[in-house]
Design a protein around this motif. Sequence first.
Motif, PDB file in Angstrom:
ATOM      1  N   PHE A   1       0.839  -1.194   0.000  1.00  0.00           N
ATOM      2  CA  PHE A   1       0.000   0.000   0.000  1.00  0.00           C
ATOM      3  C   PHE A   1       0.878   1.250   0.000  1.00  0.00           C
ATOM      4  N   ASN A   2       0.318   2.349  -0.533  1.00  0.00           N
ATOM      5  CA  ASN A   2       0.968   3.647  -0.326  1.00  0.00           C
ATOM      6  C   ASN A   2       0.638   4.155   1.080  1.00  0.00           C
ATOM      7  N   ARG A   3       1.135   5.308   1.430  1.00  0.00           N
ATOM      8  CA  ARG A   3       0.993   5.794   2.812  1.00  0.00           C
ATOM      9  C   ARG A   3      -0.460   5.957   3.233  1.00  0.00           C
ATOM     10  N   ARG A   4      -1.294   6.440   2.349  1.00  0.00           N
ATOM     11  CA  ARG A   4      -2.688   6.706   2.695  1.00  0.00           C
ATOM     12  C   ARG A   4      -3.604   5.518   2.453  1.00  0.00           C
ATOM     13  N   GLY A   5      -3.107   4.493   1.791  1.00  0.00           N
ATOM     14  CA  GLY A   5      -3.925   3.332   1.509  1.00  0.00           C
ATOM     15  C   GLY A   5      -4.888   3.528   0.354  1.00  0.00           C
ATOM     16  N   THR A   6      -4.683   4.555  -0.457  1.00  0.00           N
ATOM     17  CA  THR A   6      -5.570   4.804  -1.594  1.00  0.00           C
ATOM     18  C   THR A   6      -5.149   4.031  -2.836  1.00  0.00           C
ATOM     19  N   LEU A   7      -3.883   3.610  -2.892  1.00  0.00           N
ATOM     20  CA  LEU A   7      -3.370   2.865  -4.037  1.00  0.00           C
ATOM     21  C   LEU A   7      -2.717   1.584  -3.536  1.00  0.00           C
ATOM     22  N   LEU A   8      -2.927   0.515  -4.277  1.00  0.00           N
ATOM     23  CA  LEU A   8      -2.329  -0.782  -3.957  1.00  0.00           C
ATOM     24  C   LEU A   8      -1.497  -1.235  -5.152  1.00  0.00           C
TER      25      LEU A   8
ATOM     26  N   CYS B   1       4.204  -4.385 -13.017  1.00  0.00           N
ATOM     27  CA  CYS B   1       3.731  -3.851 -11.739  1.00  0.00           C
ATOM     28  C   CYS B   1       2.367  -3.217 -11.973  1.00  0.00           C
ATOM     29  N   VAL B   2       1.354  -3.703 -11.281  1.00  0.00           N
ATOM     30  CA  VAL B   2      -0.014  -3.230 -11.438  1.00  0.00           C
ATOM     31  C   VAL B   2      -0.374  -2.360 -10.243  1.00  0.00           C
ATOM     32  N   ILE B   3      -1.005  -1.214 -10.508  1.00  0.00           N
ATOM     33  CA  ILE B   3      -1.443  -0.315  -9.446  1.00  0.00           C
ATOM     34  C   ILE B   3      -2.965  -0.236  -9.492  1.00  0.00           C
ATOM     35  N   TRP B   4      -3.598  -0.641  -8.406  1.00  0.00           N
ATOM     36  CA  TRP B   4      -5.048  -0.551  -8.282  1.00  0.00           C
ATOM     37  C   TRP B   4      -5.440   0.705  -7.511  1.00  0.00           C
ATOM     38  N   ASP B   5      -6.515   1.349  -7.957  1.00  0.00           N
ATOM     39  CA  ASP B   5      -7.173   2.370  -7.149  1.00  0.00           C
ATOM     40  C   ASP B   5      -8.010   1.626  -6.121  1.00  0.00           C
ATOM     41  N   PHE B   6      -7.613   1.683  -4.855  1.00  0.00           N
ATOM     42  CA  PHE B   6      -8.259   0.844  -3.855  1.00  0.00           C
ATOM     43  C   PHE B   6      -9.662   1.325  -3.499  1.00  0.00           C
ATOM     44  N   GLU B   7      -9.992   2.557  -3.842  1.00  0.00           N
ATOM     45  CA  GLU B   7     -11.346   3.046  -3.593  1.00  0.00           C
ATOM     46  C   GLU B   7     -12.328   2.442  -4.588  1.00  0.00           C
TER      47      GLU B   7
ATOM     48  N   GLN C   1       5.344  19.188   0.959  1.00  0.00           N
ATOM     49  CA  GLN C   1       5.464  18.179  -0.086  1.00  0.00           C
ATOM     50  C   GLN C   1       4.078  17.754  -0.554  1.00  0.00           C
ATOM     51  N   GLU C   2       3.906  17.712  -1.846  1.00  0.00           N
ATOM     52  CA  GLU C   2       2.630  17.278  -2.412  1.00  0.00           C
ATOM     53  C   GLU C   2       2.619  15.764  -2.497  1.00  0.00           C
ATOM     54  N   GLU C   3       1.617  15.166  -1.892  1.00  0.00           N
ATOM     55  CA  GLU C   3       1.538  13.706  -1.829  1.00  0.00           C
ATOM     56  C   GLU C   3       0.668  13.179  -2.960  1.00  0.00           C
ATOM     57  N   LEU C   4       1.099  12.094  -3.560  1.00  0.00           N
ATOM     58  CA  LEU C   4       0.339  11.467  -4.645  1.00  0.00           C
ATOM     59  C   LEU C   4      -0.574  10.412  -4.040  1.00  0.00           C
ATOM     60  N   CYS C   5      -1.881  10.716  -4.031  1.00  0.00           N
ATOM     61  CA  CYS C   5      -2.852   9.792  -3.432  1.00  0.00           C
ATOM     62  C   CYS C   5      -3.674   9.061  -4.477  1.00  0.00           C
ATOM     63  N   PHE C   6      -3.917   9.688  -5.620  1.00  0.00           N
ATOM     64  CA  PHE C   6      -4.736   9.077  -6.656  1.00  0.00           C
ATOM     65  C   PHE C   6      -4.066   9.282  -8.010  1.00  0.00           C
ATOM     66  N   LEU C   7      -4.419   8.417  -8.936  1.00  0.00           N
ATOM     67  CA  LEU C   7      -3.928   8.515 -10.305  1.00  0.00           C
ATOM     68  C   LEU C   7      -5.076   8.875 -11.222  1.00  0.00           C
ATOM     69  N   PRO C   8      -4.849   9.775 -12.182  1.00  0.00           N
ATOM     70  CA  PRO C   8      -5.926  10.126 -13.113  1.00  0.00           C
ATOM     71  C   PRO C   8      -6.285   8.941 -13.990  1.00  0.00           C
ATOM     72  N   ALA C   9      -7.560   8.868 -14.324  1.00  0.00           N
ATOM     73  CA  ALA C   9      -8.026   7.772 -15.180  1.00  0.00           C
ATOM     74  C   ALA C   9      -7.685   8.074 -16.626  1.00  0.00           C
ATOM     75  N   ASN C  10      -7.223   7.074 -17.328  1.00  0.00           N
ATOM     76  CA  ASN C  10      -6.921   7.182 -18.756  1.00  0.00           C
ATOM     77  C   ASN C  10      -7.892   6.296 -19.527  1.00  0.00           C
TER      78      ASN C  10
END
Length: 546
Positions: A31-38, A47-53, A430-439
């Motif tokens: 998990f990332n620090r906030r648990g928003t990405l796995l 390497c696969v990154i899931w949006d955990f929400e 510092q700006e934290e990366l919590c979510f990734l934009p959808a493509n």
Amino acid sequence: MNAPIIDPLQGDFPEVIEEYLHHGVTKCIAFNRRGTLLAAGCTDGSCVIWDFETRGVAKELRDKDCIAAITSICWSKYGHRILVSSADKSLILWDVASGEKITRITLHHTPLLARLHPGSSTPSLCLTCPLSSAPMIVDFNTGNTTVLPVTVSEVDSGPAPPSRNKPSDGPPYTPTAACFNKFGDLVYVGNSKGEILIIDHKSIQVHAMVPTPAGAVIKNIVFSRDGQYLLTNSNDRTIRIYENLLPLKDGLTALGDLNKTVDEVAGVEKMKAVGSKCLALFREFQDTITKVHWKAPCFSGDGEWLIGGSASKGEHKIYIWDRVGHLVKILEGPKEALIDLAWHPVHPIIVSVSLTGMVYVWAKDHTENWSAFAPDFKELEENEEYVEREDEFDLIPEAEKVKESDINEDDDVDIVTVEKDAFSDSDMSQEELCFLPANPCPDVPEQQDKCVGSSSKLMGSNNSGSPLSEEAGQNGQAMNHASSPLEEDTGGTRMKRKRKPSEKGLELQAEKGRKPLKSSGRLSKTRSKPVADRDISNGIYGDDNF
């Protein structure tokens, strides 16, 4: 859990499998620090990154030069970078937002574990534990590697420092566990003798040593999120928790001060004396009945709970203890071996990986508990007679009129100060990366191509018919193109063309409004009547005209 942001309907630990994630054959997760990405490492090197929400795939990182299985995966502090280690002896550092590879370094041995330096938002150092070599520090900027000592005897004998580019050619090493402390100024190494060494990775100097009670090989060593507790997993089938007695910040400075105060002994005994003031044994966990080995033990997000997976083949069991040492739950999953575990940083959610590559999400079994929303709500087993008070439904009850409020309504309300949360060590600059934009990907026009193809085939079959159909087309060309209903089956979609009156029908419609004209001869009478009858029988006027 003490975090106030947790859903009041959820408990402190999960109970059932909520769902599963599947994208390739997964080997490890983080998990990332906030648990928003796995993030998950797969056997094909991706390497696969899931949006955990949303539980959807947000990004896939793939290097064409890496096709071997991923052995470990690690996020940077603010989530902008991901480090993966692979079975082809490589370390790859990725930029998460852009999906581009920053650098790739090939080692001399297969790295089983790799961890980025936790003290920087864009770390250039990592700690790796190879399969048949001592742990080493890797510098991504220069490509140099620094091998760390794994025994105290190496320090006492005073050998020459190992090469910074190639590991020393000596006897094969047992895989050694290592980790950074919370801010990355110290490295804790667990060796095959059951000793925990506290090392300054910059000067490659061992400052303290803590022997474990059984002296068994240490397979895993992990710090809790807040840095207060250290976990070790040994070959004696026991998980031990040590309390960190050093300050979280400037631990290296405090360790140097301890070395100055201990003057009675020297050498190994001095390191043990200093180590006793750095770590204190807190609890031991084991299954006294089955005596199972443990796999991927770790802390919960707040450090209140401890989990460990059973290393037995053919079973997917997760043991949950509280920090006091009580076994509170055993989660039983499918008949598949467990290879990795991760606890969500914020919520009571556990993610486990099976030997078949499936990712299982364990969550709380939700039950309705309305008292969580209203503390004075009381659930009744059966109806009860209730007698209301005299002032119960008054706007201002008499009981409240007597009470005097202690709140000064004239005081200013502070709406600027931000309260510290579970991530109080975050740097607000510092700006934290919590979510990734959808493509979004455009849909492949397969259905449309099928429709066009079927339509062309249908039209081609109509145009290239038999001689009988050609003769019929010549005799009744006007009727087929103007008056008959045309239906086309295009790819399973039935389309009907609207009926239109023929020329004869329009003439008859116009003749209705005026007197009928005199026929010019017998031939015209015999021709007009059959045409009119034929047009009417074919429904040229439609159902609405009758």
